[in-house]
Design an enzyme around this catalytic site. Structure first.
Site, PDB file in Angstrom:
ATOM      1  N   GLU A   1      11.295  -4.166  -0.998  1.00 32.94           N
ATOM      2  CA  GLU A   1      10.186  -3.921  -0.076  1.00 32.94           C
ATOM      3  C   GLU A   1      10.616  -3.085   1.124  1.00 32.94           C
ATOM      4  O   GLU A   1       9.898  -2.176   1.550  1.00 32.94           O
ATOM      5  CB  GLU A   1       9.581  -5.250   0.392  1.00 32.94           C
ATOM      6  CG  GLU A   1       8.879  -6.042  -0.688  1.00 32.94           C
ATOM      7  CD  GLU A   1       7.565  -5.404  -1.149  1.00 32.94           C
ATOM      8  OE1 GLU A   1       7.147  -4.388  -0.562  1.00 32.94           O
ATOM      9  OE2 GLU A   1       6.958  -5.939  -2.098  1.00 32.94           O
TER      10      GLU A   1
ATOM     11  N   ASP B   1       5.764  -2.696 -13.017  1.00 31.91           N
ATOM     12  CA  ASP B   1       5.018  -1.438 -12.860  1.00 31.91           C
ATOM     13  C   ASP B   1       5.858  -0.245 -12.413  1.00 31.91           C
ATOM     14  O   ASP B   1       5.963   0.772 -13.099  1.00 31.91           O
ATOM     15  CB  ASP B   1       3.826  -1.644 -11.918  1.00 31.91           C
ATOM     16  CG  ASP B   1       4.196  -2.377 -10.624  1.00 31.91           C
ATOM     17  OD1 ASP B   1       5.385  -2.696 -10.414  1.00 31.91           O
ATOM     18  OD2 ASP B   1       3.282  -2.628  -9.810  1.00 31.91           O
TER      19      ASP B   1
ATOM     20  N   ARG C   1       9.221   0.843   1.745  1.00 32.07           N
ATOM     21  CA  ARG C   1       8.347   0.960   2.919  1.00 32.07           C
ATOM     22  C   ARG C   1       9.061   1.572   4.121  1.00 32.07           C
ATOM     23  O   ARG C   1       8.557   2.519   4.735  1.00 32.07           O
ATOM     24  CB  ARG C   1       7.778  -0.412   3.291  1.00 32.07           C
ATOM     25  CG  ARG C   1       6.894  -1.042   2.228  1.00 32.07           C
ATOM     26  CD  ARG C   1       6.451  -2.437   2.648  1.00 32.07           C
ATOM     27  NE  ARG C   1       5.737  -3.140   1.595  1.00 32.07           N
ATOM     28  CZ  ARG C   1       4.513  -3.660   1.719  1.00 32.07           C
ATOM     29  NH1 ARG C   1       3.861  -3.543   2.853  1.00 32.07           N
ATOM     30  NH2 ARG C   1       3.947  -4.312   0.726  1.00 32.07           N
TER      31      ARG C   1
ATOM     32  N   GLU D   1      -3.695   1.645  -5.961  1.00 34.31           N
ATOM     33  CA  GLU D   1      -3.368   2.223  -7.261  1.00 34.31           C
ATOM     34  C   GLU D   1      -4.503   3.042  -7.882  1.00 34.31           C
ATOM     35  O   GLU D   1      -4.261   4.097  -8.489  1.00 34.31           O
ATOM     36  CB  GLU D   1      -2.923   1.121  -8.236  1.00 34.31           C
ATOM     37  CG  GLU D   1      -1.584   0.513  -7.924  1.00 34.31           C
ATOM     38  CD  GLU D   1      -1.627  -0.481  -6.772  1.00 34.31           C
ATOM     39  OE1 GLU D   1      -0.578  -0.728  -6.149  1.00 34.31           O
ATOM     40  OE2 GLU D   1      -2.739  -1.002  -6.494  1.00 34.31           O
TER      41      GLU D   1
END
Length: 566
Positions: A201, A329, A205, A468
């Site tokens: 994360e 994903d 980010r 998405e």
């Protein structure tokens, strides 16, 4: 000759012996160098040529030694493990050319970001500022804004909303806001919080946000902060296998090597590769190249991976689910994007991506009844006896955009038709709900007598501004120029405005099927500013070459990073 040697004085005889020993050692070294492959990663090239990191070697498949594994990037699990390919399954040895490909790091792009060009972009910028002002008023310097309680919450203690939004602010031409954010990063951003943070994360980010801001603005402070963070993350790559840590206490430099998802393992490569290219420090790229190499060697199910990896053995959990949604994903997304980022020189990544797409079509792709909407479901495990779930996560809606991106870069043109069908289904997940907003997970009926073709489950009716679908609509519009993708995106934006906008900021909602009682969540996600609004803004640009997809690749948090030219 040996009689003459014996007749020499002792000192001269020792000198001759030393010359012979040196010559023999040099010959052994040459034989070793000629009979062992050189890896195609940039770190290996540096070790061989002692040049800067901007050298890569093109190869069709990753090289292996006769034993089946590269000495520089070993697979740390014995080959008899069921999750690893055997030597016979790995690519054959190949002969490498001595000709090197020179990579040029792109300079700051010459494009100027002057602000909104039309009414649609003006509306999107106004929405961004509505969110930004609320964050600035109630949560400045903290990670996230709580719009119901008008307060803040911490997650990683790095001013996450600021750093994640830097490039969005710059792209939208908001110079005053950008300067304020830059000043905060310069004076206040630090990594000394005494608590654990997730490698994945923070990488996508914060590291991604800083690098993107550097590339777009040219401000060196962002690169300096990125390099500092990258150095603090290095203990994550020193475990017993090539699998990185899940979490790390940056203050104490203490990594936690616990179970980690495949997506987390395979979705930090773009950022660390870019950091190496920017700093000319090979260690960052070398670390993530080793991860990619290891993942490449794992035995998969027709290119598909399960959701989790054992960090101590470095193998996939065969009992974990298989999908293109959460926990898997961006692994697939980064296979394609690593290939693009590095100048399309690592064909083994492209091949892994193409194999995964074929595996998806074989095992996960279905069509609803009676309308025939294409959707990508999930399996309960990697077992041949696994059950199939007729549902598609919103997270899976990244896939149409990734397929379209592959076609833009010259891959199988038939993927664009599949991308169009999946994008249509992702939009239907919005259109079929009373609020016009998609649930987190949508069910797809394969029973033609069912009363409802697209539905929800009780615990997945919420919407938290995920990007998405608009991301895929952006790629589809870039790939086809079809106006309908803009129309779909605008309807989604208007639904966000109608059902999630508050007097100050935005909030996720708990029930997309209850337009009169949506149930606001007390959190404004940073990815609404970093991703969703950015993709919307770019889609409605009058300039079709704004951040061109042959020059930039977007990380999984929508931070654009440069493609390296050969």
């Amino acid at each position: 000759m040996f009689r003459r040697l014996k007749s020499l004085p002792s000192l001269e005889r020792r000198f001759v012996y030393l010359l012979f020993a040196t010559a023999i050692a040099f010959c052994i070294y040459l034989i070793y160098a000629l009979t062992n492959d050189v890896s195609d990663s940039s770190q290996d090239v540096i070790r061989v040529k002692h040049q800067l990191l901007n050298h890569l070697l093109k190869s069709t498949n990753p090289p292996r030694t006769l034993s089946g594994i590269s000495p520089e990037m070993p697979l740390n699990k014995p080959q008899e493990d069921r999750n690893l390919k055997t030597a016979s399954q790995l690519p054959k040895r190949i002969t490498l050319s001595s000709k090197f490909l020179q990579f040029r790091h792109p300079s700051v792009h010459s494009q100027k970001f002057t602000g909104p060009e039309n009414d649609h972009q003006k509306r999107i910028v106004e929405a961004f500022l509505h969110a930004w002002k609320a964050y600035k008023k109630y949560a400045w310097g903290h990670d996230e804004f709580r719009p119901i309680s008008k307060s803040f919450q911490e997650w990683i203690t790095m001013g996450l909303t600021i750093v994640d939004s830097l490039d969005t602010i710059f792209i939208m031409g908001l110079r005053q806001e950008f300067e304020v954010a830059r000043q905060w990063v310069t004076e206040s951003l630090n990594y000394d919080h005494n608590g654990e943070v997730q490698l994945f994360e923070v990488t996508i980010r914060v590291l991604g946000g800083l690098l993107s801001a550097f590339h777009l603005s040219g401000e060196k402070v962002f690169l300096e902060k990125a390099e500092e963070l990258g150095n603090k993350f290095m203990p994550c790559f020193r475990g017993g296998t090539k699998i990185p840590c899940n979490r790390i206490n940056l203050h104490r430099a203490e990594p936690s090597f616990i179970e980690i998802s495949t997506a987390e393992t395979g979705s930090i490569q773009l950022e660390f590769t870019d950091l190496s290219r920017c700093t000319n420090d090979s260690k960052f790229e070398s670390a993530v190249n080793a991860i990619s190499w290891h993942l490449h060697g794992l035995k998969k199910m027709d290119g598909l991976v399960s959701h989790f990896i054992n960090p101590f053995q470095g193998v996939l959990h065969v009992t974990a689910p298989v999908s293109f949604g959460a926990s898997a994903d961006s692994y697939y997304e980064y296979l394609l994007k690593q290939w693009i980022q590095t100048g399309k020189t690592k064909d083994w990544l492209k091949n892994d991506y193409l194999e995964a797409i074929e595996g998806m079509k074989k095992h996960l792709l279905r069509r609803s009844k009676p309308s025939g909407f294409a959707f990508v479901g999930s399996l309960t495990s990697m077992s041949p006896l696994a059950s199939f779930r007729s549902e598609m996560e919103h997270l899976t809606c990244f896939l149409p955009g990734t397929l379209a991106l592959g076609v833009i870069h010259g891959l199988d043109s038939s993927h664009l038709q599949l991308a169009a069908e999946l994008a249509e289904s992702c939009y239907k997940m919005y259109e079929s709900m009373p609020t016009g907003l998609s649930p987190e997970i949508a069910t797809f009926s394969t029973d033609p007598s069912s009363e409802r073709e697209i539905g929800t489950t009780y615990n997945s009716r919420y919407n938290i501004h995920r990007p998405e679908t608009v991301e895929s609509l952006f790629y589809m519009y870039r790939a086809t120029g079809d106006q309908k993708y803009r129309d779909y995106a605008w309807k989604i934006f208007e639904a966000f405005e109608k059902y999630t906008r508050l007097d100050e900021g935005y909030a996720g909602i708990s029930n997309v099927e209850a337009p009169h009682n949506v149930g606001f969540k007390d959190k404004m996600e940073t990815f609404y500013l970093a991703e969703t609004l950015k993709y919307l803004y770019l889609m409605f640009s009058d300039n079709p070459h704004l951040l061109p997809l042959d020059k930039y690749v977007f990380n999984t948090e929508a931070h654009p990073l440069p493609v390296f030219s050969v």
